[in-house]
Design an enzyme around this catalytic site. Sequence first.
Site, PDB file in Angstrom:
ATOM      1  N   ARG A  59       0.671  -1.164  -0.114  1.00 45.80           N
ATOM      2  CA  ARG A  59       0.013  -0.122   0.019  1.00 45.80           C
ATOM      3  C   ARG A  59       0.890   1.410  -0.021  1.00 45.80           C
ATOM      4  NH1 ARG A  59      -2.146   2.053   4.402  1.00 45.80           N
ATOM      5  NH2 ARG A  59      -2.421  -0.002   5.550  1.00 45.80           N
ATOM      6  N   TYR A 112     -16.612  13.357 -16.361  1.00 47.98           N
ATOM      7  CA  TYR A 112     -17.246  12.086 -16.115  1.00 47.98           C
ATOM      8  C   TYR A 112     -18.008  12.281 -14.780  1.00 47.98           C
ATOM      9  CZ  TYR A 112     -17.299   7.313 -14.231  1.00 47.98           C
ATOM     10  OH  TYR A 112     -17.827   6.108 -13.914  1.00 47.98           O
ATOM     11  N   ASP A 184      -8.511  15.514 -16.276  1.00 47.01           N
ATOM     12  CA  ASP A 184      -8.958  14.083 -16.473  1.00 47.01           C
ATOM     13  C   ASP A 184      -8.304  13.781 -18.226  1.00 47.01           C
ATOM     14  OD1 ASP A 184      -9.899  11.514 -17.200  1.00 47.01           O
ATOM     15  OD2 ASP A 184     -11.542  11.588 -15.753  1.00 47.01           O
ATOM     16  N   LYS A 209      -8.873   2.342 -19.071  1.00 48.82           N
ATOM     17  CA  LYS A 209      -9.603   2.508 -20.646  1.00 48.82           C
ATOM     18  C   LYS A 209      -8.166   2.545 -21.477  1.00 48.82           C
ATOM     19  CE  LYS A 209     -13.423   3.418 -18.648  1.00 48.82           C
ATOM     20  NZ  LYS A 209     -13.134   4.212 -17.472  1.00 48.82           N
TER      21      LYS A 209
HETATM   22  N1  PLP Z   1     -12.760   9.388 -15.924  1.00 51.36           N
HETATM   23  C1  PLP Z   1     -13.208   8.966 -17.161  1.00 51.36           C
HETATM   24  C2  PLP Z   1     -13.047   9.923 -18.368  1.00 51.36           C
HETATM   25  C3  PLP Z   1     -14.117   7.994 -17.479  1.00 51.36           C
HETATM   26  O1  PLP Z   1     -14.741   7.473 -18.420  1.00 51.36           O
HETATM   27  C4  PLP Z   1     -14.100   6.942 -16.113  1.00 51.36           C
HETATM   28  C5  PLP Z   1     -14.929   5.761 -16.138  1.00 51.36           C
HETATM   29  O2  PLP Z   1     -15.691   5.517 -17.200  1.00 51.36           O
HETATM   30  C6  PLP Z   1     -13.491   7.321 -14.987  1.00 51.36           C
HETATM   31  C7  PLP Z   1     -12.758   8.619 -14.954  1.00 51.36           C
HETATM   32  C8  PLP Z   1     -13.438   6.359 -13.924  1.00 51.36           C
HETATM   33  O3  PLP Z   1     -12.613   5.562 -13.802  1.00 51.36           O
HETATM   34  P1  PLP Z   1     -12.532   4.229 -13.181  1.00 51.36           P
HETATM   35  O4  PLP Z   1     -13.646   3.437 -13.708  1.00 51.36           O
HETATM   36  O5  PLP Z   1     -11.382   3.431 -13.501  1.00 51.36           O
HETATM   37  O6  PLP Z   1     -12.673   4.463 -11.910  1.00 51.36           O
END
Ligand code: PLP
Length: 392
Positions: A59, A112, A184, A209
Amino acid sequence: MTDRDPRDPHSLMVHAGAGRDPDRPLSVPIVQASTFALPSTARGAALSTANAPTRLYTRWGNPTTRALEDALAELEGGEAAIAFASGMAAMSTAVIASVAAGDHVLCSRHIYGGVIQLVRDLLPRFGVASDVVDVRDPKALAPHIRSNTRLLLIESPANPTVDVVDIEALAATARAHGVRTLVDNTWATPWNQRPLDSGADGVVHSATKALGGHSDVIAGAVIGARGWIEDVWRAHKVLGGCISPHDAWLVMRGIKTLGVRQARACNTALELARWLETHPAVKRVHYPGLSGHRGHAVAARQMRTFGSMLAFEVASRAAAAAVAEGVGLITHAVSLGGVESLICHPASTTHAPLDPAELAAAGIAPGLLRMSVGLEGIDDLVDDLDRALAAG
Ligand code: PLP
């Protein structure tokens, strides 16, 4: 990477984090251990008070995870990085590490949904105020900044209507007011843009992703300046969203092919968007590579290509359901960035909690479909969509 730093991003992606040991294994070893032997109490004391040691307890840090973190820092042009168990673990830890009670956070409306829930629903319970604002026009940002605003959260392009914001202009405005900007970069990937080069202070990824790229891992990352990453690590250590070493290895393997996967998928997405524009059953296509897209000029300036994500609208919710359920080669599923093309209906999946008025305010038409373009051949994707659109 120290000597022979590559200039071509393909070279960077293949070699990021590999180090220069003359007898290194070409695949980073998976150190699947939770804990490490301590040769002495003095060594235990030194590691227990060190920043992000990799041989105390996983961790805190782990050699495999550190290799991924080094690779991510190189890819994004940051000083340091931390890998996480998910994109949301990365985002929530980065936010918590950057604010205190009494602070104010600004969050782009085009981001998101989980991030909006974090700032709108969770942060106020800990005395941190927030506003979710439309910053597609960068001049709209300054009036929302308060004397206690500490953080700006943005994403570009963003879910689900592939909206683009001007990272450089927003980060400059935020910086002039002493506000830290976090981007992001999941959808764009470091292949298409490097927000730190555009003046952002931090980058967050859902490595689930395109970085992972094979729909087989949940992971996240935060990248930025070393001092801030140390703050994020201290929060991470107690919040506990650490990635498993095996998952870190999977993401590292994915990164080696990120450039070739993105180059192909983004090219296919542009071709597909152009074809969809000509289809009689398609009312509107959202893709920043199309000259009619609101963010086209900014995307053309700030991205290498226009990304592998697109969205399009058909006549109704029922027609959209028929397309999502009618595809064969393309898979009806949430998530994105994998080798296989996916389609989803945001109003019934990613944005299902929103009522019709909220969906309309977010620009999500009942017939909107979102596509993550993968590595299949363009002709097969066109055939599949053509058949599904005929059914709708
Ligand atoms: N940011 C974006 C643009 C996303 O599409 C997603 C998930 O779909 C996330 C963050 C969150 O990621 P995670 O599902 O790996 O927690």
